[in-house]
Design a protein around this motif. Structure first.
Motif, mmCIF file in Angstrom:
data_model
loop_
_atom_site.group_PDB
_atom_site.id
_atom_site.type_symbol
_atom_site.label_atom_id
_atom_site.label_comp_id
_atom_site.label_asym_id
_atom_site.label_seq_id
_atom_site.Cartn_x
_atom_site.Cartn_y
_atom_site.Cartn_z
ATOM 1 N N TYR A 32 -0.122 0.735 -5.026
ATOM 2 C CA TYR A 32 -1.540 1.080 -5.213
ATOM 3 C C TYR A 32 -1.719 1.869 -4.251
ATOM 4 O O TYR A 32 -1.153 2.169 -3.115
ATOM 5 C CB TYR A 32 -2.549 -0.276 -5.228
ATOM 6 N N LYS B 14 -4.600 -5.288 -6.735
ATOM 7 C CA LYS B 14 -5.535 -4.763 -5.690
ATOM 8 C C LYS B 14 -6.230 -3.785 -6.420
ATOM 9 O O LYS B 14 -7.454 -3.571 -5.971
ATOM 10 C CB LYS B 14 -4.640 -4.373 -4.532
ATOM 11 N N ARG B 15 -5.507 -3.085 -7.458
ATOM 12 C CA ARG B 15 -6.269 -2.037 -8.049
ATOM 13 C C ARG B 15 -7.286 -2.313 -9.231
ATOM 14 O O ARG B 15 -7.964 -1.497 -9.731
ATOM 15 C CB ARG B 15 -5.136 -0.976 -8.398
ATOM 16 N N TYR C 132 0.845 -1.171 -0.027
ATOM 17 C CA TYR C 132 -0.041 -0.167 -0.159
ATOM 18 C C TYR C 132 0.828 1.282 0.012
ATOM 19 O O TYR C 132 1.873 1.350 0.728
ATOM 20 C CB TYR C 132 -1.004 0.146 1.146
ATOM 21 N N GLU D 253 -0.614 3.660 -11.237
ATOM 22 C CA GLU D 253 0.520 3.585 -10.558
ATOM 23 C C GLU D 253 1.500 2.688 -11.405
ATOM 24 O O GLU D 253 1.186 2.029 -12.422
ATOM 25 C CB GLU D 253 0.267 2.822 -9.322
ATOM 26 N N ARG E 12 -11.063 -1.164 -9.303
ATOM 27 C CA ARG E 12 -11.249 0.197 -9.446
ATOM 28 C C ARG E 12 -11.003 0.678 -10.859
ATOM 29 O O ARG E 12 -11.503 1.744 -11.112
ATOM 30 C CB ARG E 12 -10.344 0.990 -8.096
ATOM 31 N N SER F 57 -13.997 -0.486 -5.060
ATOM 32 C CA SER F 57 -14.668 -0.441 -6.437
ATOM 33 C C SER F 57 -16.296 0.034 -6.067
ATOM 34 O O SER F 57 -16.753 -0.930 -5.337
ATOM 35 C CB SER F 57 -14.427 -1.568 -7.193
ATOM 36 N N GLU G 138 -5.707 3.038 -3.990
ATOM 37 C CA GLU G 138 -6.892 2.766 -3.622
ATOM 38 C C GLU G 138 -7.405 1.584 -4.186
ATOM 39 O O GLU G 138 -7.177 1.311 -5.230
ATOM 40 C CB GLU G 138 -8.017 3.886 -4.015
ATOM 41 N N THR G 139 -8.409 0.651 -3.370
ATOM 42 C CA THR G 139 -8.727 -0.424 -3.899
ATOM 43 C C THR G 139 -10.086 -0.371 -4.152
ATOM 44 O O THR G 139 -10.754 -1.439 -4.816
ATOM 45 C CB THR G 139 -8.185 -1.454 -3.007
#
Length: 187
Positions: free
Chosen positions: A55, A128-129, A51, A98, A132, A60, A57-58
């Motif tokens: 990335y 993880k992203r 984190y 990113e 989103r 969605s 924010e994750t």
């Protein structure tokens, strides 16, 4: 993935630790149990992402169940068509903001550049992203198509041309589409 321009091969960067990836194999069967097809996909080891580095924010957006219930009730009362869509490979279509690096997939290591890594340009299953990024691209497209985001539920998008209305709900890679016109493509 290569044709979709998902990544580019770049020299390994000391400051950036590439995440790994693995192959997932599945056998899809027909109703009678016979083999329909073999499936293989590459999944990024997203658990290795850090984190703030790989990335930010994750989250969605997902449609609220109250909104779904209202849409179903509205469709029934107005006798409108209602469509549910599951977008295949949705998570592979989000543009990454990113810098994320991944090891080359096993079995597809480039002959001339075996020590290079994949710099991901698009979201990838396991990141993880990914949800989103997909959601962001889809909402951006809907806004270009003159859909308005609902104030009560940000996953509900509305397009109204004065005569007919189209409602579009997003839940990760599933979509609910309905409208007052016989053919949604009219609007």
């Amino acid at each position: 993935l290569i044709e979709n321009n998902t990544w580019s091969l770049v020299p390994r960067i000391e400051e950036k630790q590439p995440i790994g990836c693995k192959w997932i194999y599945k056998i899809k069967r027909n109703d009678d149990g016979s083999i329909a097809r073999y499936k293989a996909r590459i999944v990024a080891n997203g658990y290795a992402q850090n984190y703030g580095i790989d990335y930010e924010e994750t989250f969605s957006l997902g449609v609220k169940m109250t909104t779904v219930r209202v849409l179903i009730a509205l469709a029934i009362s107005k006798r409108w068509s209602l469509y549910q869509l599951d977008v295949k490979n949705a998570l592979l279509n989000g543009e990454l903001e990113e810098e994320v690096y991944m090891e080359q997939p096993q079995g597809y290591i480039h002959q001339q550049y075996p020590n290079y890594v994949c710099k991901l340009k698009k979201a990838f299953i396991g990141l993880k992203r990914a949800p989103r990024a997909w959601n962001h691209n889809l909402v951006e497209y809907l806004v270009k198509c003159v859909f308005i985001i609902s104030y009560s539920d940000s996953s509900l998008h509305i397009k109204n041309n004065g005569k007919e209305i189209v409602l579009f709900c997003i839940y990760v890679d599933d979509l609910i589409l309905k409208g007052s016109c016989g053919k949604i493509s009219k609007i």
